[in-house]
Write an enzyme that holds these catalytic residues in place. Structure first.
Site, PDB file in Angstrom:
ATOM      1  N   GLY A 179      41.314 -49.100 -18.427  1.00 36.90           N
ATOM      2  CA  GLY A 179      40.234 -48.212 -18.870  1.00 36.90           C
ATOM      3  C   GLY A 179      40.580 -47.377 -20.081  1.00 36.90           C
ATOM      4  O   GLY A 179      41.444 -47.730 -20.893  1.00 36.90           O
TER       5      GLY A 179
ATOM      6  N   CYS B  68      42.023 -44.437 -20.111  1.00 40.55           N
ATOM      7  CA  CYS B  68      43.354 -43.848 -19.972  1.00 40.55           C
ATOM      8  C   CYS B  68      44.417 -44.715 -20.623  1.00 40.55           C
ATOM      9  O   CYS B  68      45.178 -44.266 -21.483  1.00 40.55           O
ATOM     10  CB  CYS B  68      43.654 -43.657 -18.490  1.00 40.55           C
ATOM     11  SG  CYS B  68      45.358 -43.307 -18.121  1.00 40.55           S
TER      12      CYS B  68
ATOM     13  N   GLY C 139      40.074 -28.943 -28.493  1.00 36.83           N
ATOM     14  CA  GLY C 139      40.473 -29.148 -27.093  1.00 36.83           C
ATOM     15  C   GLY C 139      41.728 -30.013 -27.042  1.00 36.83           C
ATOM     16  O   GLY C 139      42.428 -30.177 -28.048  1.00 36.83           O
TER      17      GLY C 139
ATOM     18  N   HIS D 292      70.713 -25.033 -11.576  1.00 38.87           N
ATOM     19  CA  HIS D 292      71.128 -24.382 -12.818  1.00 38.87           C
ATOM     20  C   HIS D 292      72.033 -25.319 -13.602  1.00 38.87           C
ATOM     21  O   HIS D 292      72.924 -25.929 -13.012  1.00 38.87           O
ATOM     22  CB  HIS D 292      71.895 -23.083 -12.509  1.00 38.87           C
ATOM     23  CG  HIS D 292      72.467 -22.460 -13.741  1.00 38.87           C
ATOM     24  ND1 HIS D 292      71.692 -21.735 -14.615  1.00 38.87           N
ATOM     25  CD2 HIS D 292      73.731 -22.485 -14.259  1.00 38.87           C
ATOM     26  CE1 HIS D 292      72.452 -21.313 -15.622  1.00 38.87           C
ATOM     27  NE2 HIS D 292      73.695 -21.749 -15.426  1.00 38.87           N
TER      28      HIS D 292
ATOM     29  N   ILE E 222      42.238 -33.302 -26.799  1.00 37.37           N
ATOM     30  CA  ILE E 222      42.302 -34.496 -27.654  1.00 37.37           C
ATOM     31  C   ILE E 222      42.501 -34.095 -29.116  1.00 37.37           C
ATOM     32  O   ILE E 222      43.357 -34.637 -29.817  1.00 37.37           O
ATOM     33  CB  ILE E 222      41.026 -35.361 -27.464  1.00 37.37           C
ATOM     34  CG1 ILE E 222      41.000 -35.916 -26.033  1.00 37.37           C
ATOM     35  CG2 ILE E 222      40.954 -36.478 -28.494  1.00 37.37           C
ATOM     36  CD1 ILE E 222      39.737 -36.684 -25.669  1.00 37.37           C
TER      37      ILE E 222
ATOM     38  N   ARG F 276      33.083 -35.747 -23.866  1.00 36.28           N
ATOM     39  CA  ARG F 276      32.755 -37.109 -23.450  1.00 36.28           C
ATOM     40  C   ARG F 276      31.577 -37.071 -22.477  1.00 36.28           C
ATOM     41  O   ARG F 276      31.322 -36.049 -21.862  1.00 36.28           O
ATOM     42  CB  ARG F 276      33.977 -37.752 -22.773  1.00 36.28           C
ATOM     43  CG  ARG F 276      35.150 -37.882 -23.735  1.00 36.28           C
ATOM     44  CD  ARG F 276      36.377 -38.443 -23.069  1.00 36.28           C
ATOM     45  NE  ARG F 276      36.239 -39.818 -22.609  1.00 36.28           N
ATOM     46  CZ  ARG F 276      36.372 -40.895 -23.382  1.00 36.28           C
ATOM     47  NH1 ARG F 276      36.646 -40.772 -24.659  1.00 36.28           N
ATOM     48  NH2 ARG F 276      36.231 -42.119 -22.879  1.00 36.28           N
TER      49      ARG F 276
ATOM     50  N   GLU G 294      35.579 -55.765 -14.646  1.00 38.36           N
ATOM     51  CA  GLU G 294      35.939 -54.972 -15.829  1.00 38.36           C
ATOM     52  C   GLU G 294      35.473 -55.712 -17.074  1.00 38.36           C
ATOM     53  O   GLU G 294      35.764 -56.889 -17.250  1.00 38.36           O
ATOM     54  CB  GLU G 294      37.461 -54.738 -15.871  1.00 38.36           C
ATOM     55  CG  GLU G 294      37.984 -54.125 -17.151  1.00 38.36           C
ATOM     56  CD  GLU G 294      37.319 -52.805 -17.550  1.00 38.36           C
ATOM     57  OE1 GLU G 294      37.335 -51.849 -16.760  1.00 38.36           O
ATOM     58  OE2 GLU G 294      36.775 -52.736 -18.679  1.00 38.36           O
TER      59      GLU G 294
HETATM   60  C1  LIG Z   1      42.221 -39.596 -26.378  1.00 38.36           C
HETATM   61  C2  LIG Z   1      42.231 -39.308 -24.899  1.00 38.36           C
HETATM   62  C3  LIG Z   1      43.379 -38.819 -24.299  1.00 38.36           C
HETATM   63  C4  LIG Z   1      43.406 -38.567 -22.929  1.00 38.36           C
HETATM   64  N1  LIG Z   1      44.559 -38.077 -22.388  1.00 38.36           N
HETATM   65  C5  LIG Z   1      44.594 -37.822 -21.063  1.00 38.36           C
HETATM   66  C6  LIG Z   1      45.790 -37.365 -20.455  1.00 38.36           C
HETATM   67  O1  LIG Z   1      46.815 -37.189 -21.123  1.00 38.36           O
HETATM   68  N2  LIG Z   1      45.784 -37.132 -19.123  1.00 38.36           N
HETATM   69  C7  LIG Z   1      44.659 -37.316 -18.367  1.00 38.36           C
HETATM   70  O2  LIG Z   1      44.715 -37.069 -17.166  1.00 38.36           O
HETATM   71  N3  LIG Z   1      43.514 -37.756 -18.914  1.00 38.36           N
HETATM   72  C8  LIG Z   1      43.462 -38.032 -20.230  1.00 38.36           C
HETATM   73  N4  LIG Z   1      42.306 -38.521 -20.779  1.00 38.36           N
HETATM   74  C9  LIG Z   1      41.137 -38.718 -19.892  1.00 38.36           C
HETATM   75  C10 LIG Z   1      41.268 -40.029 -19.082  1.00 38.36           C
HETATM   76  O3  LIG Z   1      41.474 -41.095 -19.969  1.00 38.36           O
HETATM   77  C11 LIG Z   1      40.023 -40.247 -18.249  1.00 38.36           C
HETATM   78  O4  LIG Z   1      39.757 -39.104 -17.489  1.00 38.36           O
HETATM   79  C12 LIG Z   1      40.203 -41.434 -17.314  1.00 38.36           C
HETATM   80  O5  LIG Z   1      40.471 -42.615 -18.040  1.00 38.36           O
HETATM   81  C13 LIG Z   1      38.964 -41.630 -16.449  1.00 38.36           C
HETATM   82  O6  LIG Z   1      39.177 -42.715 -15.609  1.00 38.36           O
HETATM   83  P1  LIG Z   1      37.953 -43.565 -15.021  1.00 38.36           P
HETATM   84  O7  LIG Z   1      38.577 -44.623 -14.177  1.00 38.36           O
HETATM   85  O8  LIG Z   1      36.952 -42.669 -14.429  1.00 38.36           O
HETATM   86  O9  LIG Z   1      37.230 -44.221 -16.289  1.00 38.36           O
HETATM   87  P2  LIG Z   1      37.752 -45.041 -17.523  1.00 38.36           P
HETATM   88  O10 LIG Z   1      39.203 -44.914 -17.726  1.00 38.36           O
HETATM   89  O11 LIG Z   1      36.860 -44.705 -18.653  1.00 38.36           O
HETATM   90  O12 LIG Z   1      37.501 -46.558 -17.094  1.00 38.36           O
HETATM   91  C14 LIG Z   1      36.239 -47.059 -16.886  1.00 38.36           C
HETATM   92  C15 LIG Z   1      36.276 -48.569 -17.067  1.00 38.36           C
HETATM   93  O13 LIG Z   1      35.034 -49.131 -16.663  1.00 38.36           O
HETATM   94  C16 LIG Z   1      34.677 -50.196 -17.539  1.00 38.36           C
HETATM   95  N5  LIG Z   1      33.243 -50.363 -17.439  1.00 38.36           N
HETATM   96  C17 LIG Z   1      32.258 -49.477 -17.758  1.00 38.36           C
HETATM   97  N6  LIG Z   1      31.047 -49.967 -17.420  1.00 38.36           N
HETATM   98  C18 LIG Z   1      31.273 -51.180 -16.866  1.00 38.36           C
HETATM   99  C19 LIG Z   1      30.419 -52.151 -16.297  1.00 38.36           C
HETATM  100  N7  LIG Z   1      29.106 -51.962 -16.178  1.00 38.36           N
HETATM  101  N8  LIG Z   1      30.985 -53.295 -15.849  1.00 38.36           N
HETATM  102  C20 LIG Z   1      32.333 -53.490 -15.935  1.00 38.36           C
HETATM  103  N9  LIG Z   1      33.183 -52.591 -16.442  1.00 38.36           N
HETATM  104  C21 LIG Z   1      32.648 -51.455 -16.895  1.00 38.36           C
HETATM  105  C22 LIG Z   1      35.169 -49.686 -18.893  1.00 38.36           C
HETATM  106  O14 LIG Z   1      35.364 -50.780 -19.780  1.00 38.36           O
HETATM  107  C23 LIG Z   1      36.477 -49.000 -18.519  1.00 38.36           C
HETATM  108  O15 LIG Z   1      37.559 -49.877 -18.599  1.00 38.36           O
HETATM  109  C24 LIG Z   1      42.248 -38.803 -22.141  1.00 38.36           C
HETATM  110  C25 LIG Z   1      41.093 -39.314 -22.732  1.00 38.36           C
HETATM  111  C26 LIG Z   1      41.077 -39.571 -24.089  1.00 38.36           C
HETATM  112  C27 LIG Z   1      39.833 -40.132 -24.707  1.00 38.36           C
END
Ligand SMILES: Cc1cc2nc3c(=O)[nH]c(=O)nc-3n(C[C@H](O)[C@H](O)[C@H](O)COP(=O)(O)OP(=O)(O)OC[C@H]3O[C@@H](n4cnc5c(N)ncnc54)[C@H](O)[C@@H]3O)c2cc1C
Length: 459
Positions: free
Chosen positions: A36, A38, A179, A437, A181, A265, A30
């Site tokens: 991440g 989330c 949307g 209820h 966000i 995104r 990471e």
């Molecule tokens: C403002 C906002 C609000 C949201 N609210 C919700 C919600 O209420 N409910 C919901 O279900 N979803 C929500 N989401 C969406 C949710 O955050 C994402 O769908 C989710 O985090 C995706 O998870 P992921 O593990 O695929 O990626 P991410 O959470 O994006 O994690 C990816 C990780 O990989 C790391 N990374 C990337 N490339 C590399 C690399 N080459 N080497 C090492 N590390 C790397 C990044 O630093 C990051 O930490 C929201 C998003 C935003 C922006």
């Protein structure tokens, strides 16, 4: 079995911990903080902030509950942001604890694929380590899309990443995109005192949700004095001395001190080298996977926001678990995408699962609807939360194929309906189940009765 996971968002950390529980030797890479988008820049910080605006709203409405609040009631923006940061850092520590407890090794750095069994990690101190793995799970997530026309500068024109780190409350803000966000952040800032204008290209805010639920939220926004302009996009943006002028496609313009761009995104594959080693990617830059979450290269899996499934934390997490099972145990597990819950944590909350009525019409599906208003519920009246309803959509065999909920705790109430869609339950089965209820969940049972026109509590 050695598993390497790249990215420790909800997809990656769930995959890593599950793979370890299944007996694999796991390394997770990471580049930032575990959790991440989330945990650090998404779901959790927004919900922590919305909890504050919710508390403020409750205090403003204290009189309705027979409570006199004297003196000034005012949000302290610095303290609010500090609370949000504390919630996040506590949960980050929780993930680190789970990594340790499950013998998952975390390496801080950027992971790059060298070949199907090798990952190079560039660490912050400039050194590189090479890791050998039997299987690799890619989980690098997504980043905000900010097209050049918005003139992003990270100060006056910002994305969700920056808005969650604001040091001071802006006087006014245009939000491009109505949307999830845009609506969540818009309502929080509006309730803190920022003058918000949401510009949404579609004819309704929350364009993917049931039209009536979106309308209820729009009504609340009107009460909150949060301006919503639908049906027109932003054609150009001018950065002026005092702020931002957004020129709309209908020729009108809107001005504000700052602008949040919340229009979507894109998958984040930068530095990953996935294409170069032959991982197949679609025209929108998302990694192609099969039903086992495996890419075209056997032994390399991809999950979460980098694949062409809904960009949601709970989808990423489920895909992570499935990928871990398949990578470690060759389990043949798949993700049940027919019941992906969609939740918006505004007030009122908006939630949906399965098909909307519009989608049924578009797909030519014969459907019936049952609906029940919160207003008729004892619990909703007791809570003074009468705004809202449950809508259940069934097919010709009474099987629940979709549902929508708007109102207090809609996002929690949705769980029962998600299970119903997931298991293919009928409205009759949900209606036959005794619901406690007084609870808001009675609206689900009543909506199920209403499908058959036998709802006792409806005229
Ligand atoms: C403002 C906002 C609000 C949201 N609210 C919700 C919600 O209420 N409910 C919901 O279900 N979803 C929500 N989401 C969406 C949710 O955050 C994402 O769908 C989710 O985090 C995706 O998870 P992921 O593990 O695929 O990626 P991410 O959470 O994006 O994690 C990816 C990780 O990989 C790391 N990374 C990337 N490339 C590399 C690399 N080459 N080497 C090492 N590390 C790397 C990044 O630093 C990051 O930490 C929201 C998003 C935003 C922006």
């Amino acid at each position: 079995m050695r598993i390497t996971v790249i990215g420790a968002g909800p997809g990656g950390y769930e995959a890593a911990i599950m793979a370890a529980k299944l007996g694999a030797e796991v390394t997770i890479i990471e580049k930032n903080s575990p959790g991440g988008t989330c945990l650090n820049r998404g779901c959790i910080p927004t919900k922590a902030l919305l909890a504050t605006s919710d508390a403020l709203e409750t205090i403003h409405n204290a009189k309705a509950f027979g409570i006199n609040v004297e003196g000034t009631v005012a949000p302290d923006f610095k303290a609010i942001m500090e609370r949000k940061a504390k919630v996040v850092s506590g949960l980050v520590k929780g993930i680190e604890y789970l990594f340790n407890a499950n013998n998952v090794t975390m390496i801080k750095g950027t992971g790059t694929l060298v070949d199907k069994n090798t990952v190079a990690v560039s660490k912050d101190d400039g050194t590189t380590v090479t890791i050998k793995a039997d299987k690799i799970i890619l989980a690098t997530g997504s980043v905000p899309i900010v097209p050049a026309l918005f003139q992003f500068d990270g100060k006056k024109v910002i994305s969700s990443d920056e808005v969650l780190e604001l040091q001071a409350l802006p006087k006014s803000m245009i939000i491009a995109g109505g949307g999830v966000i845009g609506c969540e952040i818009g309502q929080f800032l509006s309730r803190m005192g920022t003058q918000i204008t949401i510009v949404e290209m579609a004819d309704q805010i929350l364009p993917l949700e049931d039209a009536e639920t979106a309308k209820q939220l729009a009504r609340q926004f009107k009460k909150d004095k949060l301006k919503v302009l639908t049906g027109n996009g932003i054609a150009s943006v001018e950065v002026t001395e005092t702020g931002i002028q957004a020129n709309l496609t209908n020729g009108k313009s809107v001005e504000a001190e700052s602008m949040l761009v919340a229009i979507g995104r894109r998958s984040y594959l930068d530095n990953l080298n996935a294409r170069s080693i032959g991982v197949a990617v679609d025209e929108r830059g998302r990694i192609n996977v099969n039903h086992k979450m495996e890419t075209n290269i056997p032994g390399i899996y991809a999950i979460g926001d980098i694949v062409a499934t809904p960009l949601l934390a709970h989808v990423a997490a489920k895909e992570g678990i499935v990928a871990a099972y398949n990578a470690v145990k060759d389990a043949g597990k798949t993700v049940a995408y027919q019941a992906v819950p969609r939740c918006v944590y505004t007030e009122p909350e908006v939630a949906g699962v399965g098909l909307t009525e519009l989608e049924c019409v578009a797909q030519g599906i014969a459907y019936k609807v049952g609906q029940f208003d919160f207003r008729a519920l004892g619990k909703a009246q007791a809570m003074s939360k009468i705004q809202g309803f449950v809508k259940i959509i069934v097919d010709s065999k009474d099987v629940i194929i979709g549902a929508a909920v708007v109102g207090a705790h809609a996002t929690d109430l949705l769980a029962e309906l998600s299970l119903a869609v997931h298991l293919g339950l009928t409205a009759e089965q949900i209606g036959d189940c005794i619901h406690a209820h007084p609870t808001l969940s009675e609206a689900i049972m009543e909506a199920a009765h209403d499908v058959h026109g036998v709802c006792v509590h409806k005229a």
